[in-house]
Scaffold this active site. Structure first.
Site, PDB file in Angstrom:
ATOM      1  N   LYS A   9      37.055  32.581  27.204  1.00 12.51           N
ATOM      2  CA  LYS A   9      36.790  33.737  26.350  1.00 12.51           C
ATOM      3  C   LYS A   9      36.678  33.296  24.875  1.00 12.51           C
ATOM      4  CE  LYS A   9      40.012  36.550  28.588  1.00 12.51           C
ATOM      5  NZ  LYS A   9      40.563  37.859  29.081  1.00 12.51           N
ATOM      6  N   TYR A  49      33.667  44.613  32.651  1.00 15.77           N
ATOM      7  CA  TYR A  49      35.001  45.229  32.574  1.00 15.77           C
ATOM      8  C   TYR A  49      34.984  46.711  32.955  1.00 15.77           C
ATOM      9  CZ  TYR A  49      37.248  41.099  30.501  1.00 15.77           C
ATOM     10  OH  TYR A  49      37.793  39.841  30.292  1.00 15.77           O
ATOM     11  N   ASN A 112      44.226  36.007  25.889  1.00 16.97           N
ATOM     12  CA  ASN A 112      44.722  35.157  26.988  1.00 16.97           C
ATOM     13  C   ASN A 112      43.703  34.135  27.491  1.00 16.97           C
ATOM     14  OD1 ASN A 112      43.092  36.897  28.381  1.00 16.97           O
ATOM     15  ND2 ASN A 112      44.687  37.740  29.704  1.00 16.97           N
ATOM     16  N   HIS A 115      38.986  34.260  31.607  1.00 21.48           N
ATOM     17  CA  HIS A 115      38.808  35.257  32.666  1.00 21.48           C
ATOM     18  C   HIS A 115      38.585  34.519  33.973  1.00 21.48           C
ATOM     19  CE1 HIS A 115      37.384  38.571  35.113  1.00 21.48           C
ATOM     20  NE2 HIS A 115      36.464  37.724  35.549  1.00 21.48           N
ATOM     21  N   GLU A 126      30.856  39.306  40.346  1.00 23.24           N
ATOM     22  CA  GLU A 126      30.802  38.762  38.990  1.00 23.24           C
ATOM     23  C   GLU A 126      29.826  37.585  38.881  1.00 23.24           C
ATOM     24  OE1 GLU A 126      35.239  40.183  37.505  1.00 23.24           O
ATOM     25  OE2 GLU A 126      34.929  38.061  37.988  1.00 23.24           O
TER      26      GLU A 126
HETATM   27  P1  IDP Z   1      43.040  39.499  34.297  1.00 22.62           P
HETATM   28  O1  IDP Z   1      42.150  38.963  33.187  1.00 22.62           O
HETATM   29  O2  IDP Z   1      44.249  38.617  34.490  1.00 22.62           O
HETATM   30  O3  IDP Z   1      42.290  39.737  35.592  1.00 22.62           O
HETATM   31  P2  IDP Z   1      43.054  42.402  33.935  1.00 22.62           P
HETATM   32  O4  IDP Z   1      44.207  43.290  34.264  1.00 22.62           O
HETATM   33  O5  IDP Z   1      41.854  42.454  34.819  1.00 22.62           O
HETATM   34  O6  IDP Z   1      43.620  40.915  33.818  1.00 22.62           O
HETATM   35  O7  IDP Z   1      42.633  42.741  32.444  1.00 22.62           O
HETATM   36  C1  IDP Z   1      41.440  42.205  31.906  1.00 22.62           C
HETATM   37  C2  IDP Z   1      41.710  41.686  30.531  1.00 22.62           C
HETATM   38  O8  IDP Z   1      42.004  42.789  29.680  1.00 22.62           O
HETATM   39  C3  IDP Z   1      42.921  40.744  30.376  1.00 22.62           C
HETATM   40  O9  IDP Z   1      42.653  39.411  30.706  1.00 22.62           O
HETATM   41  C4  IDP Z   1      43.250  40.922  28.910  1.00 22.62           C
HETATM   42  O10 IDP Z   1      42.369  40.137  28.106  1.00 22.62           O
HETATM   43  C5  IDP Z   1      42.933  42.398  28.689  1.00 22.62           C
HETATM   44  N1  IDP Z   1      44.132  43.230  28.835  1.00 22.62           N
HETATM   45  C6  IDP Z   1      44.718  43.625  29.974  1.00 22.62           C
HETATM   46  N2  IDP Z   1      45.803  44.387  29.725  1.00 22.62           N
HETATM   47  C7  IDP Z   1      45.881  44.472  28.379  1.00 22.62           C
HETATM   48  C8  IDP Z   1      46.792  45.120  27.485  1.00 22.62           C
HETATM   49  O11 IDP Z   1      47.773  45.754  27.880  1.00 22.62           O
HETATM   50  N3  IDP Z   1      46.538  44.955  26.146  1.00 22.62           N
HETATM   51  C9  IDP Z   1      45.481  44.236  25.669  1.00 22.62           C
HETATM   52  N4  IDP Z   1      44.610  43.621  26.465  1.00 22.62           N
HETATM   53  C10 IDP Z   1      44.812  43.729  27.807  1.00 22.62           C
HETATM   54 MG    MG Z   2      40.881  41.137  36.076  1.00 19.36          MG
END
Ligand code: IDP
Ligand code: MG
Length: 150
Positions: A9, A49, A112, A115, A126
């Site tokens: 990312k 997303y 983080n 993805h 995807e």
């Molecule tokens: P993942 O990337 O581990 O699959 P998901 O729950 O699919 O996690 O969420 C997608 C992305 O959205 C996360 O990687 C993160 O960048 C962002 N995200 C998820 N939850 C939060 C939050 O509570 N605050 C801010 N960003 C979030």
């Molecule tokens: Mg996800």
């Protein structure tokens, strides 16, 4: 062979972690199928997303993923989806296991770094969203027999 979409990312790209991420997937034994370095537009970001639309973090998430280039890749191998998720770590970096990318390089859920598709069906969706069929490279490595049992 199972395939999964991986994105380094914008924060991972800006912090110079493309090579680190690729290196970890290569060392795991996964095989690279496709890669491209692109600036993500709103349309692709919103399709990618779509499951998060309406959540409190959604607007910030779209702004984050479109803020700078990403390195998009497809990796394959037996259980590639689970293997990559394990190497990447939990969504919240502070809940990620030591040795995972998110543990080793990140602190916040909204930064983080990586993805990775969460299920084999998501991986298929995807991969098709991010890559055209003719961008996916079908190839074999001399080492495959020493990594893949079958
Ligand atoms: P993942 O990337 O581990 O699959 P998901 O729950 O699919 O996690 O969420 C997608 C992305 O959205 C996360 O990687 C993160 O960048 C962002 N995200 C998820 N939850 C939060 C939050 O509570 N605050 C801010 N960003 C979030
Ligand atoms: Mg996800």
């Amino acid at each position: 062979m199972e395939r999964t979409l991986v994105l380094v990312k914008p924060d991972g790209v800006q912090r110079g972690l493309i090579g680190e991420a690729i290196s970890r997937f290569e060392r795991r034994g996964l095989r690279l199928v496709a890669a491209k370095f692109i600036k993500v537009g709103n349309e692709l970001a919103e399709s990618h997303y779509a499951e998060h639309k309406g959540k409190g973090f959604y607007d910030g998430l779209i702004a984050y993923i479109t803020s700078a280039p990403v390195m998009a890749m497809v990796w394959e191998g037996p259980n590639a989806v689970a293997a990559v998720r394990q190497t990447v770590g939990s969504t919240k970096p502070v809940e990620s296991a030591p040795g995972t990318i998110r543990h080793d390089f990140a602190l916040e859920v909204g930064r983080n770094l990586i993805h990775a598709s969460d299920k084999p069906e998501t991986g298929e969706r995807e991969v098709a969203l991010w890559f055209k069929k003719d961008e996916l490279v079908d190839w074999a490595r001399a080492v495959d027999a020493w990594v893949f049992e079958k």
